[in-house]
Design an enzyme around this catalytic site. Structure first.
Site, short mmCIF file in Angstrom:
data_model
loop_
_atom_site.label_atom_id
_atom_site.label_comp_id
_atom_site.label_asym_id
_atom_site.label_seq_id
_atom_site.Cartn_x
_atom_site.Cartn_y
_atom_site.Cartn_z
N HIS A 100 -11.56 -109.17 21.61
CA HIS A 100 -12.46 -108.14 21.10
C HIS A 100 -12.39 -106.86 21.93
O HIS A 100 -12.61 -105.76 21.41
CB HIS A 100 -13.89 -108.67 21.06
CG HIS A 100 -14.16 -109.54 19.87
ND1 HIS A 100 -15.39 -109.58 19.23
CD2 HIS A 100 -13.37 -110.39 19.19
CE1 HIS A 100 -15.32 -110.43 18.22
NE2 HIS A 100 -14.10 -110.93 18.18
N SER A 105 -13.90 -102.13 28.21
CA SER A 105 -15.08 -101.42 27.70
C SER A 105 -16.14 -102.37 27.16
O SER A 105 -17.33 -102.04 27.16
CB SER A 105 -14.67 -100.41 26.62
OG SER A 105 -14.04 -101.06 25.53
#
Length: 208
Positions: free
Chosen positions: A69, A79
């Site tokens: 992901h 992130s």
């Protein structure tokens, strides 16, 4: 463990390794990036993963999904590990629909980061730690191992909106899924392989 489907699994690992190249396509990633300033980083990650798997056998699959992901947005930049901040300049990807209440393993990444920092403070990026943890999860489960290319810089911002629209969802039709994989330079074969392998790993880790 994985021996009955070694070729099947190996293809998946090649794809997972390919995801690790997305973040910095023009950067000089290499497997010896920390050979001088943190030569034991892989061993540190592996030890921490062994400890995590002892208390939660499913955490390996969760960390692989977490890495997937992370990489599927703007590359493997870590992130997805960022939290919301007080001035709201960061809207965490953790809260995006594909991640909220489903992605897990952040505490394990924190524990690995603490162990790495104890040995090599301020050297190894969280993005590289997540990539190493995903490889370790596979190899510790009896699957193949590979040399993780290292040298990623970690992101200082998150993109929750992109996470909501770009990460493949289980209820999407084939056309939408194909478009999302094509945007990452992957084809229908890659789509089927990755989707099937993640299901395989999920059920594998659920049963051990």
């Amino acid at each position: 463990m994985f021996s009955s489907s070694s070729s099947y699994t190996s293809f998946f690992m090649i794809l997972l390794a390919a995801f690790s190249l997305f973040p910095l396509a023009r950067a000089q990633l290499n497997s010896t990036f920390y050979s001088l300033n943190c030569p034991n980083v892989s061993a540190i990650v592996n030890t921490a993963m062994q400890q995590a798997l002892q208390s939660d056998p499913r955490i390996g699959a969760s960390l692989i999904r977490l890495h997937f992901h992370d990489c599927f947005l703007q590359g493997c930049d870590g992130s997805i590990l960022l939290d919301n901040n007080s001035n709201r300049s960061i809207q965490s990807e953790k809260d995006a629909a594909p991640n909220a209440n489903s992605t897990r393993g952040f505490d394990v990444v924190d524990n690995i980061k603490t162990a790495v920092e104890s040995s090599c403070p301020g050297v190894v990026s969280c993005a590289d730690i997540l990539a190493l943890a995903a490889e370790s999860a596979v190899s510790l489960a009896g699957g193949p191992s590979w040399n993780v290319l290292l040298g990623r810089r970690e992101s200082t911002s998150a993109n929750q909106a992109l996470a909501n629209t770009s990460i493949p969802a289980p209820f999407e039709n084939l056309s939408n899924l194909t478009a999302k994989f094509n945007a990452m330079g992957l084809n229908v074969t890659d789509l089927v392989a990755l989707s099937g392998k993640f299901l395989f790993l999920y059920f594998y880790f659920s049963k051990i």
